[in-house]
Scaffold this motif. Structure first.
Motif, PDB file in Angstrom:
ATOM      1  N   LEU A 108      29.352   2.844  -5.909  1.00 17.78           N
ATOM      2  CA  LEU A 108      30.556   2.607  -5.117  1.00 17.78           C
ATOM      3  C   LEU A 108      30.786   3.633  -4.013  1.00 17.78           C
ATOM      4  O   LEU A 108      31.186   3.267  -2.897  1.00 17.78           O
ATOM      5  CB  LEU A 108      31.781   2.556  -6.028  1.00 17.78           C
ATOM      6  N   TYR A 109      30.565   4.911  -4.294  1.00 18.84           N
ATOM      7  CA  TYR A 109      30.840   5.931  -3.278  1.00 18.84           C
ATOM      8  C   TYR A 109      29.991   5.735  -2.018  1.00 18.84           C
ATOM      9  O   TYR A 109      30.524   5.733  -0.901  1.00 18.84           O
ATOM     10  CB  TYR A 109      30.652   7.329  -3.863  1.00 18.84           C
ATOM     11  N   PRO A 110      28.679   5.546  -2.147  1.00 18.74           N
ATOM     12  CA  PRO A 110      27.895   5.298  -0.930  1.00 18.74           C
ATOM     13  C   PRO A 110      28.293   3.990  -0.237  1.00 18.74           C
ATOM     14  O   PRO A 110      28.237   3.899   0.994  1.00 18.74           O
ATOM     15  CB  PRO A 110      26.445   5.237  -1.438  1.00 18.74           C
ATOM     16  N   LEU A 111      28.690   2.997  -1.024  1.00 21.88           N
ATOM     17  CA  LEU A 111      29.103   1.724  -0.433  1.00 21.88           C
ATOM     18  C   LEU A 111      30.345   1.907   0.431  1.00 21.88           C
ATOM     19  O   LEU A 111      30.392   1.448   1.584  1.00 21.88           O
ATOM     20  CB  LEU A 111      29.367   0.704  -1.541  1.00 21.88           C
ATOM     21  N   ILE A 112      31.373   2.573  -0.124  1.00 24.51           N
ATOM     22  CA  ILE A 112      32.587   2.819   0.653  1.00 24.51           C
ATOM     23  C   ILE A 112      32.285   3.668   1.874  1.00 24.51           C
ATOM     24  O   ILE A 112      32.833   3.441   2.968  1.00 24.51           O
ATOM     25  CB  ILE A 112      33.657   3.495  -0.227  1.00 24.51           C
ATOM     26  N   ALA A 113      31.394   4.638   1.721  1.00 34.38           N
ATOM     27  CA  ALA A 113      31.014   5.488   2.851  1.00 34.38           C
ATOM     28  C   ALA A 113      30.465   4.646   3.992  1.00 34.38           C
ATOM     29  O   ALA A 113      30.867   4.804   5.162  1.00 34.38           O
ATOM     30  CB  ALA A 113      29.974   6.516   2.406  1.00 34.38           C
ATOM     31  N   GLU A 114      29.560   3.742   3.683  1.00 37.97           N
ATOM     32  CA  GLU A 114      28.941   2.918   4.729  1.00 37.97           C
ATOM     33  C   GLU A 114      29.923   1.905   5.299  1.00 37.97           C
ATOM     34  O   GLU A 114      29.910   1.618   6.498  1.00 37.97           O
ATOM     35  CB  GLU A 114      27.708   2.207   4.175  1.00 37.97           C
ATOM     36  N   LEU A 115      30.802   1.369   4.454  1.00 37.52           N
ATOM     37  CA  LEU A 115      31.792   0.406   4.946  1.00 37.52           C
ATOM     38  C   LEU A 115      32.774   1.073   5.908  1.00 37.52           C
ATOM     39  O   LEU A 115      33.125   0.498   6.949  1.00 37.52           O
ATOM     40  CB  LEU A 115      32.551  -0.216   3.771  1.00 37.52           C
ATOM     41  N   GLU A 116      33.223   2.277   5.574  1.00 35.02           N
ATOM     42  CA  GLU A 116      34.150   2.967   6.470  1.00 35.02           C
ATOM     43  C   GLU A 116      33.454   3.384   7.767  1.00 35.02           C
ATOM     44  O   GLU A 116      34.051   3.301   8.851  1.00 35.02           O
ATOM     45  CB  GLU A 116      34.770   4.180   5.779  1.00 35.02           C
ATOM     46  N   ALA A 117      32.210   3.826   7.662  1.00 34.74           N
ATOM     47  CA  ALA A 117      31.467   4.173   8.879  1.00 34.74           C
ATOM     48  C   ALA A 117      31.288   2.935   9.763  1.00 34.74           C
ATOM     49  O   ALA A 117      31.386   3.020  10.995  1.00 34.74           O
ATOM     50  CB  ALA A 117      30.112   4.772   8.512  1.00 34.74           C
ATOM     51  N   LEU A 118      31.050   1.800   9.128  1.00 40.64           N
ATOM     52  CA  LEU A 118      30.934   0.549   9.882  1.00 40.64           C
ATOM     53  C   LEU A 118      32.260   0.201  10.544  1.00 40.64           C
ATOM     54  O   LEU A 118      32.295  -0.284  11.683  1.00 40.64           O
ATOM     55  CB  LEU A 118      30.482  -0.574   8.952  1.00 40.64           C
ATOM     56  N   ALA A 119      33.367   0.450   9.837  1.00 38.99           N
ATOM     57  CA  ALA A 119      34.689   0.183  10.418  1.00 38.99           C
ATOM     58  C   ALA A 119      34.909   1.018  11.673  1.00 38.99           C
ATOM     59  O   ALA A 119      35.523   0.546  12.650  1.00 38.99           O
ATOM     60  CB  ALA A 119      35.787   0.457   9.386  1.00 38.99           C
TER      61      ALA A 119
END
Length: 204
Positions: free
Chosen positions: A79-90
Motif C-alpha cells: 500500500l505505501y508504494p502504491l499511495i506514493a505513486e498515486l499521489e505523484a501521479l496526481a
C-alpha cells in the motif's frame, strides 16, 4: 434522508471505528448490535459493509459475516508504494499554475504538525491539499478509497518525535521543490517520504 446518503454516512462511521480501534483487527462485525447502535436497519448497514469489504477494510467471511481485516505487514508493503505513486501521479495531473499556489499553505500545515495532538490527521490535511488541485477526479477517488487501508498503521509510524521532525523536513522539501517549479523533484521527494514511512513502520 436518502438511502444513498445514509449509506455514505454509515461507511464513514464504520471506517472511523475501524481506524480508531473500536472495531479491532480480526473482530467479527455483529450486524444486529451495530445496526441497533447506529439506529439503522440491517439492509443499509449490510450495503455499507459490502462496500467496505470491496475496499479491503473488512473481510467477508463465509458463514461468519464480516470481519475487520487483520494487520498484515505484506499489505503495508504493497500500500505505501502504491499511495506514493498515486499521489505523484496526481501532481503530474495538476497544472503548474495550481501547483505554484500551494507551497505557502503546505508550509503552514507543516508548521502545525510540530505541535499537533493528532499527527496523522494533520499529515492527512497536508497530503489532501497537495493533491487537491489534480484535474483527474477518478484518480482522486482512488486515492481517497485506498488511504483508509493505511490508517491503522499510521499510529506506529508517528509514534516517535524524532521521526516527526524528519517527516516535517521532508514535507518542506516537497513544498520548496514546487516553489522552484521542479515537478520531477517534488514527485521524487513525495515518493521517498512515503517509502521512508514504510521503513519506519517496519521497525516499530
Amino acid at each position: 434522508m436518502s438511502k444513498r446518503l445514509l449509506r455514505g454516512e454509515l461507511v464513514e462511521e464504520i471506517t472511523a471505528r475501524v481506524l480508531d480501534g473500536r472495531l479491532p483487527a480480526d473482530a467479527r462485525i455483529n450486524e444486529v448490535h451495530l445496526a441497533a447502535e447506529l439506529g439503522v436497519s440491517r439492509t443499509p448497514l449490510r450495503e455499507a459493509l459490502i462496500g467496505l469489504a470491496d475496499r479491503g477494510l473488512l473481510v467477508a467471511a463465509p458463514g461468519r459475516g464480516f470481519l475487520v481485516a487483520p494487520f498484515d505487514p505484506d499489505e503495508a508493503r504493497r500500500l505505501y508504494p502504491l499511495i506514493a505513486e498515486l499521489e505523484a501521479l496526481a501532481l503530474r495531473w495538476t497544472s503548474p499554475l495550481e501547483l505554484a499556489s500551494l507551497p505557502d499553505a503546505l508550509d503552514s500545515i507543516a508548521d502545525e504538525m510540530t505541535a499537533s495532538a493528532d499527527l496523522p490527521a494533520t499529515d492527512d490535511r497536508w497530503h489532501e491539499l497537495l493533491t487537491s488541485r489534480c484535474a483527474n477526479p477518478h484518480l482522486l477517488r482512488l486515492i481517497e478509497q485506498t488511504k483508509p487501508l493505511l490508517k491503522r498503521y499510521e499510529t506506529a509510524y508517528f509514534s516517535g518525535r524524532d521521526r516527526l521532525a524528519e517527516s516535517v523536513a521532508e514535507h518542506r522539501e516537497i513544498a520548496d521543490a514546487l516553489r522552484a517549479d521542479d515537478l520531477t523533484g517534488a514527485s521524487a521527494l513525495l515518493v521517498r517520504n512515503w517509502v521512508k514511512a514504510l521503513s519506519y513502520l517496519k521497525r516499530s
